[in-house]
Design an enzyme around this catalytic site. Structure first.
Site, PDB file in Angstrom:
ATOM      1  N   ASP A   1      -9.512  18.948 -41.715  1.00  0.00           N
ATOM      2  CA  ASP A   1      -9.254  20.513 -41.748  1.00  0.00           C
ATOM      3  C   ASP A   1      -7.758  20.790 -41.194  1.00  0.00           C
ATOM      4  OD1 ASP A   1     -10.048  19.572 -39.061  1.00  0.00           O
ATOM      5  OD2 ASP A   1      -9.953  21.714 -38.423  1.00  0.00           O
TER       6      ASP A   1
ATOM      7  N   GLU B   1     -11.635  19.824 -36.597  1.00  0.00           N
ATOM      8  CA  GLU B   1     -10.965  19.553 -35.336  1.00  0.00           C
ATOM      9  C   GLU B   1     -10.210  20.732 -34.817  1.00  0.00           C
ATOM     10  OE1 GLU B   1      -7.614  18.158 -32.736  1.00  0.00           O
ATOM     11  OE2 GLU B   1      -7.346  19.284 -34.266  1.00  0.00           O
TER      12      GLU B   1
HETATM   13 ZN   LIG Z   1      -4.447  17.696 -35.549  1.00  0.00          ZN
END
Ligand SMILES: [Zn+2]
Length: 435
Positions: free
Chosen positions: A106, A201
């Site tokens: 992401d 993340e």
């Molecule tokens: Zn990163």
């Protein structure tokens, strides 16, 4: 202890080995340029993992490409995590620990990742880089001294309207190119490698769904850092404090002698924050306290405060400062009831990683064999690796060659991608050599 002659020989062999390597079928750069065009922006405050369905587009592509590269047990979990295994090619793979490599798919919710158009600044000759679609977006040498080391390199940026997504499609491309390199060069001996690509993340939620046991590695590395050579085995230890100020509200027309306005107490408390202990006044290894949100109201006001330090003792000291400030404000506003509640968020992964020095040492050696000057840099934040480390999978963080993450000025370079990949290839070999 190795003699200098043996050590030299070792470097000579490493040099010969690298010179003889067949290139990967697709360069790290070409792979990276394909991945950044796929929009994988994650989103805050969602109840599902992944937070955005579009992250599956890259997950499914990576799974397909892993299979084509000969990886085994390739699967995409219901949470959008891609897992795979690259089998070892040693006579006895059980003698080498299974090493994991993890990158996140992401991109930051802060800046759009839609229609990313990567721009290649070929054979960079120094100076500031103005992004073509927005002349106000300039990567300056002043703010990015690392540019001086990129003379002659091909620098990759976005066009000024989006982020680039180097964070962390660099890590994804580098891990994939490492596998491609092994496939082209079966003469490189290595143990079994576990691979994972994770969603979310940037919003901090994807890693909770990570299957540590199923992953099957003994140690892992997140490939999610910045400048070439930067290796991190330390993160913040983190707590959050909530200070509540309880007053008493009543109709202001008849409030005399009854109303207790909690707002004056919270203002007093805010004024007591030590100026030299704030995020805006600290850097390097120095921690901070950071009032970041609150509610201001007559009846009940509250303040949320981040506490950050690399050492638990430093964190304890900061907590004491906040508690002492409560006592001082309470003395001044005896009618306001003030309470403080402190919660633990995460701990410095060094507390565990100090017991596995070979992880950092081998990574440093791998970077040196790639001709880089490795250095340790503590992360003023948390990483997915800190979460995994405390769940039994020790996981330091490695560089990707990129910079200016989470913004429109993000960049990486051909050499950045290639040298990071080379370091990964070396690292796997070093674990095989030392076992
Ligand atoms: Zn990163």
């Amino acid at each position: 202890m190795k003699s200098i002659a043996a050590l030299l020989l070792c470097f000579v062999f490493a040099g010969i080995a690298n010179a003889q390597l067949k290139p990967p079928a697709e360069s790290a750069m070409d792979r990276f340029l394909r991945y950044v065009k796929i929009d994988t922006q994650s989103q805050e405050d969602q109840t599902t993992t992944p937070s955005t369905r579009k992250q599956f587009n890259l997950a499914n592509l990576l799974a397909k490409e892993l299979t084509a590269l000969g990886a085994q047990n390739v699967r995409v979990s219901e949470f959008g995590i891609v897992y795979a295994t690259v089998p070892g090619n040693l006579a006895d793979n059980s003698k080498v620990p299974v090493i994991g490599f993890i990158a996140h798919m992401d991109t930051s919710p802060a800046v759009s990742g839609e229609n990313v158009t990567p721009v290649i600044h070929k054979n960079y000759q120094g100076g500031d880089i103005t992004l073509p679609k927005d002349p106000t977006q300039v990567i300056t040498v002043d703010k990015n001294p690392v540019l001086k080391e990129l003379i002659g390199d091909d620098i990759i940026t976005a066009d000024g309207t989006t982020l680039l997504g180097s964070d962390d499609k660099s890590g994804c491309a580098e891990i994939m190119t490492m596998i491609d390199t092994f496939r082209q060069n079966p003469q490189i001996k290595h143990g079994t490698i576990a691979i994972a690509f994770t969603p979310d993340e940037e919003v901090g939620t994807g890693i909770d769904k990570f299957d540590v046991k199923g992953f099957g590695a003994k140690f892992a590395y997140t490939v999610d850092g910045e400048e070439l050579g930067e290796i991190s085995d330390e993160t913040w230890s983190a707590r959050t404090a909530t200070v509540t100020f309880q007053g008493k509200s009543t109709h202001p027309g008849t409030a005399k002698g009854i109303m207790i306005n909690a707002m004056y107490a919270i203002a007093d408390y805010l004024n007591r924050f030590p100026h030299d202990m704030l995020p805006e006044t600290t850097e390097g290894r120095v921690g901070f306290v950071h009032p970041y949100a609150g509610v201001i109201d007559v009846e009940s006001s509250n303040l949320k405060i981040l506490l950050r330090d690399f050492d638990v003792s430093g964190l304890d000291a900061k907590e004491k400062v906040l508690r002492d400030m409560v006592t001082q404000t309470a003395d001044k506003f005896p009618q306001v009831r003030i309470t403080i509640d402190v919660k633990e968020n995460y701990k410095n992964m060094k507390e565990v990683l100090k017991n596995f020095p070979e992880l950092t040492n081998n990574a440093m050696e791998a970077a040196r064999r790639a001709g880089l000057k490795p250095f340790l840099k503590p992360i003023r934040g948390g990483t997915d690796g800190s979460n995994l480390t405390f769940r039994g999978l020790p996981t330091p963080n490695l560089f990707t060659g990129g910079g200016n993450f989470h913004g429109k000025l993000e960049f990486n370079s051909r050499r950045g991608l290639e040298k990071s990949t080379e370091t990964l290839v070396n690292l796997v070999q070093i674990f095989a050599e030392k076992s």
